[in-house]
Write a protein that holds these residues in place. Sequence first.
Motif, PDB file in Angstrom:
ATOM      1  N   TYR A 171      27.149  33.505  35.908  1.00  0.00           N
ATOM      2  CA  TYR A 171      26.032  34.183  36.898  1.00  0.00           C
ATOM      3  C   TYR A 171      26.675  34.185  38.094  1.00  0.00           C
ATOM      4  N   LYS A 172      28.000  34.876  38.132  1.00  0.00           N
ATOM      5  CA  LYS A 172      28.680  35.141  39.406  1.00  0.00           C
ATOM      6  C   LYS A 172      28.285  36.582  39.684  1.00  0.00           C
ATOM      7  N   HIS A 205      33.844  55.104  38.682  1.00  0.00           N
ATOM      8  CA  HIS A 205      34.684  54.641  39.791  1.00  0.00           C
ATOM      9  C   HIS A 205      34.644  55.742  40.945  1.00  0.00           C
ATOM     10  N   PRO A 206      34.878  55.443  42.092  1.00  0.00           N
ATOM     11  CA  PRO A 206      35.056  53.980  42.872  1.00  0.00           C
ATOM     12  C   PRO A 206      33.494  53.420  42.614  1.00  0.00           C
ATOM     13  N   LEU A 207      33.624  51.886  42.402  1.00  0.00           N
ATOM     14  CA  LEU A 207      32.253  51.293  42.506  1.00  0.00           C
ATOM     15  C   LEU A 207      31.771  51.296  43.823  1.00  0.00           C
ATOM     16  N   LYS A 242      33.224  41.322  46.954  1.00  0.00           N
ATOM     17  CA  LYS A 242      34.632  40.639  46.964  1.00  0.00           C
ATOM     18  C   LYS A 242      34.409  39.797  48.125  1.00  0.00           C
ATOM     19  N   PRO A 243      34.793  38.623  47.809  1.00  0.00           N
ATOM     20  CA  PRO A 243      34.739  37.742  46.812  1.00  0.00           C
ATOM     21  C   PRO A 243      33.334  37.882  46.095  1.00  0.00           C
ATOM     22  N   VAL A 244      33.433  37.512  44.522  1.00  0.00           N
ATOM     23  CA  VAL A 244      32.233  37.727  43.861  1.00  0.00           C
ATOM     24  C   VAL A 244      31.185  36.608  44.564  1.00  0.00           C
ATOM     25  N   PHE A 245      29.760  36.653  44.578  1.00  0.00           N
ATOM     26  CA  PHE A 245      28.851  36.134  45.200  1.00  0.00           C
ATOM     27  C   PHE A 245      28.833  34.915  43.889  1.00  0.00           C
ATOM     28  N   SER A 246      28.914  33.629  44.390  1.00  0.00           N
ATOM     29  CA  SER A 246      28.471  32.583  43.509  1.00  0.00           C
ATOM     30  C   SER A 246      27.556  31.562  43.579  1.00  0.00           C
TER      31      SER A 246
END
Length: 381
Positions: free
Chosen positions: A290-291, A234-236, A241-245
């Motif tokens: 798979y997100k 961390h930090p990433l 964000k938001p997660v890619f879906s």
Amino acid sequence: MKSESTYKAARIVAESVETIFANHLATAIRLGEKNLASVPNASIIESFIDVGFWTSLRHEEGRSPRISLAYLKPEQAGTPIIFAQPIPFTPKNLTKLSPGYERAGIHLGLWQDEDNTLYVWGATLSLPNCCFVLDISEAGQVVIKHRRIDGFGKFSNIAVLAGDEIKIVDEQNSTNGSCPKIVSSLLDFTSITSRHNSVNVLLQLAVSMRAHKHGGTILVVPSQTKEWRESISHPLHYAIKPVFSGLADLVKKNEIDNSIPNWQSVLSKEVDIIAGLTAIDGATIINDEYKLLAFGEKIVQRVGQPIIEKIIETEPIKENKPTIVFPSKTGGTRHLSAAQFVQDQKNAMALVASQDGRFTVFVWSVKDQLVQAHRIDSLLL
């Protein structure tokens, strides 16, 4: 048919391969499958391997041939291209033809005359089930495989020959209780890898990330917890964000309506988006839906957890036995960090590709209470 091959490995493996294909065909018939291919005899298989191997060592305009050869009659090939004159099956002729037929999914069709001498009759995109295929994948290497019963997904690999090294796939490895589904589905040619099957998606991710040849890591973490973050620095660097879906939404949509036009093409594009990120230094992280959660992230040892000292290494090849080794024996830093991650996050899985083509799946074995490293590059070729 020539009386003796000059590539000695061809003769050594031919009878074993014939037996495997005959057994697979018998299983397919027992299951009531239709549109089945003919099984080549050992002499035909030996010739396939011999000519294919020597072809792989030749060059056309500075490039090695990359072609696929299939054993079938023209009438079994759907709507094929048929040459007006049969072309003798020789390394010279295959090398000349290779630039025009090197794209994935195209196969040069071969059959034998009344003297059992193989010849090239044309090319096809369509193969019958269990059709014998020999891929010339790189210089000095040929892969024997066949089309799966359901005709979808990755072909089933039977054997890989590289120089004097012979690897015959051990299908019984799939009966190992600790064998992850991504491995067992590759070993079981009767498994139905449906177009929305979760294993099929992981397989396509593996094939895609291996194809870019940069090496990379995908961590597959549970969607119901964020504990995985305790094993990431961390930090990433590149959190999403938001997660890619995109991939997740496509898979979910297909589970509801499996008539999506051009499904395979659409799926491949979504898979390539995620697999492409693995070429960036650091791990790509997705959840079991798979997100996409993050990419380019550094794996660290979880606080309070021991440094990984040993793992079980296995490869689904006949006469290969699982062995306990130091984690560094499976590869470089990428493999070591993936093994540490799975030891610390026992419900996770790590898919690791090396630049040289090696591919390893890391999972936690409840039975052995150790991380298992399943090397599967021989199955992905």
